[in-house]
Design a protein around this motif. Structure first.
Motif, PDB file in Angstrom:
ATOM      1  N   GLU A  65       0.829  -1.205   0.000  1.00  0.00           N
ATOM      2  CA  GLU A  65       0.000   0.000   0.000  1.00  0.00           C
ATOM      3  C   GLU A  65       0.867   1.260   0.000  1.00  0.00           C
ATOM      4  OE1 GLU A  65      -2.472  -0.437   3.441  1.00  0.00           O
ATOM      5  OE2 GLU A  65      -3.723  -1.986   2.517  1.00  0.00           O
ATOM      6  N   ALA A  66       1.910   1.266   0.836  1.00  0.00           N
ATOM      7  CA  ALA A  66       2.784   2.440   0.944  1.00  0.00           C
ATOM      8  C   ALA A  66       3.522   2.689  -0.370  1.00  0.00           C
ATOM      9  CB  ALA A  66       3.781   2.258   2.092  1.00  0.00           C
ATOM     10  N   VAL A  67       4.058   1.621  -0.970  1.00  0.00           N
ATOM     11  CA  VAL A  67       4.778   1.770  -2.239  1.00  0.00           C
ATOM     12  C   VAL A  67       3.815   2.224  -3.333  1.00  0.00           C
ATOM     13  CG1 VAL A  67       5.981   0.488  -4.053  1.00  0.00           C
ATOM     14  CG2 VAL A  67       6.636   0.175  -1.672  1.00  0.00           C
ATOM     15  N   GLY A  68       2.615   1.669  -3.351  1.00  0.00           N
ATOM     16  CA  GLY A  68       1.615   2.087  -4.330  1.00  0.00           C
ATOM     17  C   GLY A  68       1.277   3.560  -4.189  1.00  0.00           C
ATOM     18  N   GLN A  69       1.127   4.016  -2.950  1.00  0.00           N
ATOM     19  CA  GLN A  69       0.832   5.429  -2.699  1.00  0.00           C
ATOM     20  C   GLN A  69       1.988   6.319  -3.148  1.00  0.00           C
ATOM     21  OE1 GLN A  69      -2.065   6.674  -1.716  1.00  0.00           O
ATOM     22  NE2 GLN A  69      -1.273   8.748  -1.819  1.00  0.00           N
ATOM     23  N   LEU A  70       3.212   5.903  -2.854  1.00  0.00           N
ATOM     24  CA  LEU A  70       4.383   6.690  -3.278  1.00  0.00           C
ATOM     25  C   LEU A  70       4.482   6.761  -4.796  1.00  0.00           C
ATOM     26  CD1 LEU A  70       7.108   5.536  -0.736  1.00  0.00           C
ATOM     27  CD2 LEU A  70       6.065   7.793  -0.913  1.00  0.00           C
ATOM     28  N   ILE A  71       4.226   5.645  -5.468  1.00  0.00           N
ATOM     29  CA  ILE A  71       4.275   5.638  -6.933  1.00  0.00           C
ATOM     30  C   ILE A  71       3.199   6.555  -7.492  1.00  0.00           C
ATOM     31  CG2 ILE A  71       3.835   4.194  -8.967  1.00  0.00           C
ATOM     32  CD1 ILE A  71       5.294   1.931  -7.467  1.00  0.00           C
ATOM     33  N   LEU A  72       2.006   6.519  -6.916  1.00  0.00           N
ATOM     34  CA  LEU A  72       0.928   7.394  -7.362  1.00  0.00           C
ATOM     35  C   LEU A  72       1.302   8.860  -7.180  1.00  0.00           C
ATOM     36  CD1 LEU A  72      -1.985   7.658  -8.394  1.00  0.00           C
ATOM     37  CD2 LEU A  72      -2.732   7.539  -6.007  1.00  0.00           C
ATOM     38  N   GLU A  73       1.868   9.200  -6.030  1.00  0.00           N
ATOM     39  CA  GLU A  73       2.287  10.585  -5.777  1.00  0.00           C
ATOM     40  C   GLU A  73       3.374  11.013  -6.755  1.00  0.00           C
ATOM     41  OE1 GLU A  73       3.439  10.742  -1.669  1.00  0.00           O
ATOM     42  OE2 GLU A  73       1.381  10.388  -0.964  1.00  0.00           O
ATOM     43  N   GLN A  74       4.345  10.151  -7.000  1.00  0.00           N
ATOM     44  CA  GLN A  74       5.422  10.487  -7.934  1.00  0.00           C
ATOM     45  C   GLN A  74       4.881  10.657  -9.349  1.00  0.00           C
ATOM     46  OE1 GLN A  74       8.646  11.258  -7.348  1.00  0.00           O
ATOM     47  NE2 GLN A  74       8.076  11.174  -5.202  1.00  0.00           N
ATOM     48  N   THR A  75       3.949   9.782  -9.738  1.00  0.00           N
ATOM     49  CA  THR A  75       3.353   9.881 -11.073  1.00  0.00           C
ATOM     50  C   THR A  75       2.586  11.180 -11.206  1.00  0.00           C
ATOM     51  OG1 THR A  75       3.180   7.487 -11.158  1.00  0.00           O
ATOM     52  CG2 THR A  75       1.824   8.715 -12.712  1.00  0.00           C
ATOM     53  N   GLN A  76       1.851  11.556 -10.190  1.00  0.00           N
ATOM     54  CA  GLN A  76       1.100  12.808 -10.223  1.00  0.00           C
ATOM     55  C   GLN A  76       2.041  14.010 -10.292  1.00  0.00           C
ATOM     56  OE1 GLN A  76      -1.382  12.411  -6.761  1.00  0.00           O
ATOM     57  NE2 GLN A  76      -3.009  11.361  -7.887  1.00  0.00           N
ATOM     58  N   THR A  77       3.185  13.925  -9.639  1.00  0.00           N
ATOM     59  CA  THR A  77       4.168  15.005  -9.692  1.00  0.00           C
ATOM     60  C   THR A  77       4.839  15.046 -11.061  1.00  0.00           C
ATOM     61  OG1 THR A  77       4.603  14.751  -7.340  1.00  0.00           O
ATOM     62  CG2 THR A  77       6.275  15.904  -8.622  1.00  0.00           C
ATOM     63  N   LEU A  78       5.134  13.870 -11.621  1.00  0.00           N
ATOM     64  CA  LEU A  78       5.810  13.803 -12.919  1.00  0.00           C
ATOM     65  C   LEU A  78       4.888  14.090 -14.100  1.00  0.00           C
ATOM     66  CD1 LEU A  78       8.123  10.681 -12.554  1.00  0.00           C
ATOM     67  CD2 LEU A  78       8.834  13.038 -12.843  1.00  0.00           C
ATOM     68  N   ALA A  79       3.610  13.845 -13.964  1.00  0.00           N
ATOM     69  CA  ALA A  79       2.678  13.964 -15.094  1.00  0.00           C
ATOM     70  C   ALA A  79       2.742  15.323 -15.783  1.00  0.00           C
ATOM     71  CB  ALA A  79       1.256  13.638 -14.641  1.00  0.00           C
ATOM     72  N   PRO A  80       2.666  16.446 -15.069  1.00  0.00           N
ATOM     73  CA  PRO A  80       2.752  17.739 -15.774  1.00  0.00           C
ATOM     74  C   PRO A  80       4.093  17.929 -16.499  1.00  0.00           C
ATOM     75  CG  PRO A  80       1.954  18.054 -13.520  1.00  0.00           C
ATOM     76  CD  PRO A  80       2.385  16.632 -13.649  1.00  0.00           C
ATOM     77  N   ARG A  81       5.183  17.521 -15.862  1.00  0.00           N
ATOM     78  CA  ARG A  81       6.506  17.659 -16.499  1.00  0.00           C
ATOM     79  C   ARG A  81       6.591  16.770 -17.736  1.00  0.00           C
ATOM     80  NH1 ARG A  81      10.470  16.740 -11.653  1.00  0.00           N
ATOM     81  NH2 ARG A  81      11.905  16.381 -13.378  1.00  0.00           N
ATOM     82  N   LEU A  82       6.077  15.534 -17.625  1.00  0.00           N
ATOM     83  CA  LEU A  82       6.075  14.634 -18.781  1.00  0.00           C
ATOM     84  C   LEU A  82       5.224  15.202 -19.908  1.00  0.00           C
ATOM     85  CD1 LEU A  82       5.799  11.130 -17.064  1.00  0.00           C
ATOM     86  CD2 LEU A  82       7.751  12.017 -18.329  1.00  0.00           C
TER      87      LEU A  82
END
Length: 109
Positions: A65-82
């Motif tokens: 759950e924790a790793v999934g949450q971290l990946i989701l947060e990182q993806t949300q942070t990276l999405a605009p830059r990507l």
């Protein structure tokens, strides 16, 4: 009246004297004495193993759950830059393709 010479006839009387058995100091401890201690240690070990298995399952689920949450947060942070980077690359590719096409097309009279 009561007769003081002895107890009533229905009261049991002690006819033998028993002495408590004395264990010699050098008598080895038998397996019967060690058995309950070993059994208790085995039960304790089994309980520890069951608790560790439950902890493993809980820990694995929580880590997932924790790793999934971290990946989701990182993806949300990276999405605009990507998104910006993809847009830049597409614009460059389109501009380059138009430039190449314009260079290969003869001018109109």
């Amino acid at each position: 009246m009561s007769n003081a010479s002895g107890p009533p006839r229905f009261v049991p009387t002690l006819t033998e004297v028993f002495q408590p058995a004395v264990m010699p100091a050098q008598t080895p401890v038998s397996d019967n004495v060690i058995g309950p201690v070993a059994l208790a240690a085995e039960l304790e070990e089994q309980m520890v193993q069951r608790v560790l298995q439950r902890i493993d399952l809980t820990l694995e689920r929580r880590l997932r759950e924790a790793v999934g949450q971290l990946i989701l947060e990182q993806t949300q942070t990276l999405a605009p830059r990507l998104h910006e980077e993809i847009e830049r690359v597409v614009r460059q590719s389109v501009n380059q393709a138009f430039a190449q096409e314009a260079a290969q097309t003869p001018p109109r009279p």
